[in-house]
Scaffold this motif. Structure first.
Motif, PDB file in Angstrom:
ATOM      1  N   GLN A   1       0.824  -1.210   0.000  1.00  0.00           N
ATOM      2  CA  GLN A   1       0.000   0.000   0.000  1.00  0.00           C
ATOM      3  C   GLN A   1       0.859   1.261   0.000  1.00  0.00           C
ATOM      4  O   GLN A   1       0.547   2.230  -0.696  1.00  0.00           O
ATOM      5  CB  GLN A   1      -0.940  -0.017   1.199  1.00  0.00           C
ATOM      6  N   ALA A   2       1.945   1.254   0.769  1.00  0.00           N
ATOM      7  CA  ALA A   2       2.851   2.405   0.793  1.00  0.00           C
ATOM      8  C   ALA A   2       3.496   2.606  -0.580  1.00  0.00           C
ATOM      9  O   ALA A   2       3.612   3.742  -1.070  1.00  0.00           O
ATOM     10  CB  ALA A   2       3.927   2.207   1.859  1.00  0.00           C
ATOM     11  N   PHE A   3       3.900   1.517  -1.205  1.00  0.00           N
ATOM     12  CA  PHE A   3       4.499   1.568  -2.544  1.00  0.00           C
ATOM     13  C   PHE A   3       3.521   2.162  -3.559  1.00  0.00           C
ATOM     14  O   PHE A   3       3.883   3.032  -4.360  1.00  0.00           O
ATOM     15  CB  PHE A   3       4.923   0.167  -2.958  1.00  0.00           C
ATOM     16  N   ILE A   4       2.263   1.721  -3.522  1.00  0.00           N
ATOM     17  CA  ILE A   4       1.263   2.212  -4.476  1.00  0.00           C
ATOM     18  C   ILE A   4       1.008   3.702  -4.273  1.00  0.00           C
ATOM     19  O   ILE A   4       0.913   4.466  -5.238  1.00  0.00           O
ATOM     20  CB  ILE A   4      -0.033   1.391  -4.355  1.00  0.00           C
ATOM     21  N   ARG A   5       0.912   4.137  -3.023  1.00  0.00           N
ATOM     22  CA  ARG A   5       0.714   5.562  -2.757  1.00  0.00           C
ATOM     23  C   ARG A   5       1.865   6.391  -3.326  1.00  0.00           C
ATOM     24  O   ARG A   5       1.655   7.444  -3.944  1.00  0.00           O
ATOM     25  CB  ARG A   5       0.584   5.815  -1.249  1.00  0.00           C
ATOM     26  N   GLN A   6       3.084   5.928  -3.117  1.00  0.00           N
ATOM     27  CA  GLN A   6       4.254   6.667  -3.600  1.00  0.00           C
ATOM     28  C   GLN A   6       4.329   6.664  -5.120  1.00  0.00           C
ATOM     29  O   GLN A   6       4.656   7.687  -5.743  1.00  0.00           O
ATOM     30  CB  GLN A   6       5.530   6.058  -3.005  1.00  0.00           C
ATOM     31  N   LEU A   7       4.018   5.536  -5.732  1.00  0.00           N
ATOM     32  CA  LEU A   7       4.071   5.447  -7.193  1.00  0.00           C
ATOM     33  C   LEU A   7       3.000   6.343  -7.827  1.00  0.00           C
ATOM     34  O   LEU A   7       3.263   7.062  -8.795  1.00  0.00           O
ATOM     35  CB  LEU A   7       3.886   3.998  -7.639  1.00  0.00           C
ATOM     36  N   ARG A   8       1.804   6.310  -7.266  1.00  0.00           N
ATOM     37  CA  ARG A   8       0.720   7.158  -7.781  1.00  0.00           C
ATOM     38  C   ARG A   8       1.084   8.640  -7.625  1.00  0.00           C
ATOM     39  O   ARG A   8       0.850   9.446  -8.529  1.00  0.00           O
ATOM     40  CB  ARG A   8      -0.578   6.830  -7.053  1.00  0.00           C
ATOM     41  N   ALA A   9       1.661   8.991  -6.489  1.00  0.00           N
ATOM     42  CA  ALA A   9       2.052  10.384  -6.255  1.00  0.00           C
ATOM     43  C   ALA A   9       3.132  10.813  -7.246  1.00  0.00           C
ATOM     44  O   ALA A   9       3.101  11.939  -7.766  1.00  0.00           O
ATOM     45  CB  ALA A   9       2.552  10.558  -4.820  1.00  0.00           C
TER      46      ALA A   9
ATOM     47  N   GLY B   1      10.464   0.402  -9.703  1.00  0.00           N
ATOM     48  CA  GLY B   1      11.601  -0.365  -9.215  1.00  0.00           C
ATOM     49  C   GLY B   1      12.386   0.385  -8.154  1.00  0.00           C
ATOM     50  O   GLY B   1      12.814  -0.187  -7.145  1.00  0.00           O
ATOM     51  N   GLN B   2      12.576   1.680  -8.355  1.00  0.00           N
ATOM     52  CA  GLN B   2      13.300   2.494  -7.374  1.00  0.00           C
ATOM     53  C   GLN B   2      12.530   2.613  -6.062  1.00  0.00           C
ATOM     54  O   GLN B   2      13.102   2.524  -4.976  1.00  0.00           O
ATOM     55  CB  GLN B   2      13.559   3.880  -7.961  1.00  0.00           C
ATOM     56  N   LEU B   3      11.198   2.794  -6.165  1.00  0.00           N
ATOM     57  CA  LEU B   3      10.385   2.962  -4.958  1.00  0.00           C
ATOM     58  C   LEU B   3      10.237   1.665  -4.175  1.00  0.00           C
ATOM     59  O   LEU B   3      10.111   1.683  -2.945  1.00  0.00           O
ATOM     60  CB  LEU B   3       8.990   3.482  -5.342  1.00  0.00           C
ATOM     61  N   LEU B   4      10.249   0.527  -4.869  1.00  0.00           N
ATOM     62  CA  LEU B   4      10.001  -0.756  -4.196  1.00  0.00           C
ATOM     63  C   LEU B   4      11.239  -1.285  -3.484  1.00  0.00           C
ATOM     64  O   LEU B   4      11.115  -2.146  -2.606  1.00  0.00           O
ATOM     65  CB  LEU B   4       9.500  -1.784  -5.214  1.00  0.00           C
ATOM     66  N   ARG B   5      12.389  -0.776  -3.839  1.00  0.00           N
ATOM     67  CA  ARG B   5      13.642  -1.321  -3.299  1.00  0.00           C
ATOM     68  C   ARG B   5      13.584  -1.455  -1.774  1.00  0.00           C
ATOM     69  O   ARG B   5      13.315  -0.501  -1.052  1.00  0.00           O
ATOM     70  CB  ARG B   5      14.820  -0.423  -3.678  1.00  0.00           C
ATOM     71  N   GLY B   6      13.829  -2.682  -1.295  1.00  0.00           N
ATOM     72  CA  GLY B   6      13.848  -2.956   0.134  1.00  0.00           C
ATOM     73  C   GLY B   6      12.497  -3.299   0.732  1.00  0.00           C
ATOM     74  O   GLY B   6      12.418  -3.672   1.904  1.00  0.00           O
TER      75      GLY B   6
ATOM     76  N   ALA C   1       7.502  -6.838  -1.124  1.00  0.00           N
ATOM     77  CA  ALA C   1       6.384  -6.905  -2.055  1.00  0.00           C
ATOM     78  C   ALA C   1       6.911  -7.275  -3.438  1.00  0.00           C
ATOM     79  O   ALA C   1       8.084  -7.041  -3.747  1.00  0.00           O
ATOM     80  CB  ALA C   1       5.640  -5.578  -2.105  1.00  0.00           C
ATOM     81  N   SER C   2       6.045  -7.851  -4.277  1.00  0.00           N
ATOM     82  CA  SER C   2       6.454  -8.252  -5.628  1.00  0.00           C
ATOM     83  C   SER C   2       5.306  -7.989  -6.608  1.00  0.00           C
ATOM     84  O   SER C   2       4.608  -8.912  -7.027  1.00  0.00           O
ATOM     85  CB  SER C   2       6.854  -9.728  -5.656  1.00  0.00           C
ATOM     86  N   PRO C   3       5.095  -6.736  -6.970  1.00  0.00           N
ATOM     87  CA  PRO C   3       3.973  -6.394  -7.837  1.00  0.00           C
ATOM     88  C   PRO C   3       4.218  -6.704  -9.311  1.00  0.00           C
ATOM     89  O   PRO C   3       5.358  -6.884  -9.758  1.00  0.00           O
ATOM     90  CB  PRO C   3       3.838  -4.886  -7.626  1.00  0.00           C
ATOM     91  N   VAL C   4       3.113  -6.763 -10.050  1.00  0.00           N
ATOM     92  CA  VAL C   4       3.145  -6.798 -11.508  1.00  0.00           C
ATOM     93  C   VAL C   4       2.532  -5.488 -11.978  1.00  0.00           C
ATOM     94  O   VAL C   4       1.445  -5.109 -11.538  1.00  0.00           O
ATOM     95  CB  VAL C   4       2.348  -7.989 -12.066  1.00  0.00           C
TER      96      VAL C   4
ATOM     97  N   GLY D   1      11.673  -6.756  -4.928  1.00  0.00           N
ATOM     98  CA  GLY D   1      12.086  -5.956  -3.775  1.00  0.00           C
ATOM     99  C   GLY D   1      13.515  -5.469  -3.814  1.00  0.00           C
ATOM    100  O   GLY D   1      13.900  -4.612  -3.022  1.00  0.00           O
ATOM    101  N   ALA D   2      14.317  -6.018  -4.739  1.00  0.00           N
ATOM    102  CA  ALA D   2      15.689  -5.533  -4.890  1.00  0.00           C
ATOM    103  C   ALA D   2      15.763  -4.391  -5.894  1.00  0.00           C
ATOM    104  O   ALA D   2      16.841  -3.865  -6.170  1.00  0.00           O
ATOM    105  CB  ALA D   2      16.599  -6.678  -5.338  1.00  0.00           C
ATOM    106  N   GLY D   3      14.599  -4.019  -6.457  1.00  0.00           N
ATOM    107  CA  GLY D   3      14.564  -2.931  -7.432  1.00  0.00           C
ATOM    108  C   GLY D   3      14.630  -3.396  -8.867  1.00  0.00           C
ATOM    109  O   GLY D   3      14.691  -2.577  -9.782  1.00  0.00           O
ATOM    110  N   GLY D   4      14.597  -4.719  -9.074  1.00  0.00           N
ATOM    111  CA  GLY D   4      14.657  -5.248 -10.431  1.00  0.00           C
ATOM    112  C   GLY D   4      13.375  -4.995 -11.207  1.00  0.00           C
ATOM    113  O   GLY D   4      12.278  -5.088 -10.653  1.00  0.00           O
ATOM    114  N   VAL D   5      13.518  -4.671 -12.492  1.00  0.00           N
ATOM    115  CA  VAL D   5      12.381  -4.421 -13.373  1.00  0.00           C
ATOM    116  C   VAL D   5      12.558  -5.277 -14.623  1.00  0.00           C
ATOM    117  O   VAL D   5      13.508  -5.087 -15.391  1.00  0.00           O
ATOM    118  CB  VAL D   5      12.306  -2.931 -13.774  1.00  0.00           C
ATOM    119  N   LEU D   6      11.662  -6.233 -14.829  1.00  0.00           N
ATOM    120  CA  LEU D   6      11.757  -7.140 -15.971  1.00  0.00           C
ATOM    121  C   LEU D   6      10.478  -7.066 -16.787  1.00  0.00           C
ATOM    122  O   LEU D   6       9.381  -7.247 -16.257  1.00  0.00           O
ATOM    123  CB  LEU D   6      11.989  -8.575 -15.506  1.00  0.00           C
ATOM    124  N   GLU D   7      10.622  -6.813 -18.101  1.00  0.00           N
ATOM    125  CA  GLU D   7       9.455  -6.767 -18.981  1.00  0.00           C
ATOM    126  C   GLU D   7       9.276  -8.103 -19.676  1.00  0.00           C
ATOM    127  O   GLU D   7      10.239  -8.742 -20.101  1.00  0.00           O
ATOM    128  CB  GLU D   7       9.596  -5.655 -20.019  1.00  0.00           C
TER     129      GLU D   7
END
Length: 204
Positions: free
Chosen positions: A64-72, A95-100, A103-106, A123-129
């Motif tokens: 939830q914290a990640f989603i709030r920050q990403l939306r902002a 990826g930058q916001l999720l680091r640490g 959570a593992s969103p799609v 959670g390590a900040g990895g972004v894979l398409e």
């Protein structure tokens, strides 16, 4: 309360690109450690951008914290530039916001030119398409279904059927997933999110 019990929540979420847009799907059960059902109507897909949404898997608080920050971040970019952030930049920001975070969103979205994009974030900040992705405790089962059913020429509604089948395959065996399904249909026109008490309703 033990932190391991709080953060090890179970779920199944999937995302896939189609010829007409992106489909995200997730079950609606929130559980503690996969053993206690704490909520049967959890919303695990949230819109974060005019043409993008993200699934939640992992710690509820962290997600939830990640989603709030990403939306902002997306809203601030649009306010400053006068146009929405492109989906690739949104994924890199995620990826930058999720680091640490546990959570593992799609993340799924459609670019201004109509290209459908799906990213898995870790959670390590990895972004894979990829063309499709799954996360959560039911990930292995859902991925097996996606590999069997996915085609790159799927229509949006065919993509909904494939995503629902993938989530349903996890619901059959993963005790931490269940209680219906949430489906997001994402196109160049925007994001539409629907919930269903039973997976078969999404297939109708």
């Amino acid at each position: 309360m033990n932190d391991d019990v709080v953060t090890k929540t179970g779920t199944t979420t999937v995302g896939l690109a189609t010829s007409e847009g992106v489909v995200l799907a997730a079950d609606r059960r929130a559980s503690l450690g996969g053993r206690f059902v704490s909520n049967k109507q959890a919303m695990k897909i949230e819109q974060v951008h005019p043409r993008a949404a993200v699934t939640m898997a992992g710690s509820v608080g962290g997600a939830q914290a990640f989603i709030r920050q990403l939306r902002a971040s997306a809203n601030l970019y649009e306010a400053r530039r006068g146009e929405p952030m492109d989906v690739d930049a949104l994924a890199q920001t995620a990826g930058q916001l999720l680091r640490g975070m546990p959570a593992s969103p799609v993340l799924g979205g459609v670019d201004a030119d109509g290209e459908a994009r799906v990213f898995s974030i870790d959670g390590a900040g990895g972004v894979l398409e990829d063309a499709y992705s799954a996360s959560g405790s039911g990930m292995t089962l859902a991925t097996g279904a996606l590999e069997r059913l996915y085609r790159d020429d799927l229509t949006l509604e065919e993509g909904v059927e494939v995503a629902a089948e993938a989530v349903d395959s996890a619901l059959e065996r993963d005790t931490a997933s269940g209680n219906g399904i949430t489906v997001a249909r994402i196109t160049a026109d925007g994001v539409n999110i629907d919930t269903y008490d039973d997976v078969t309703e999404a297939l109708a």
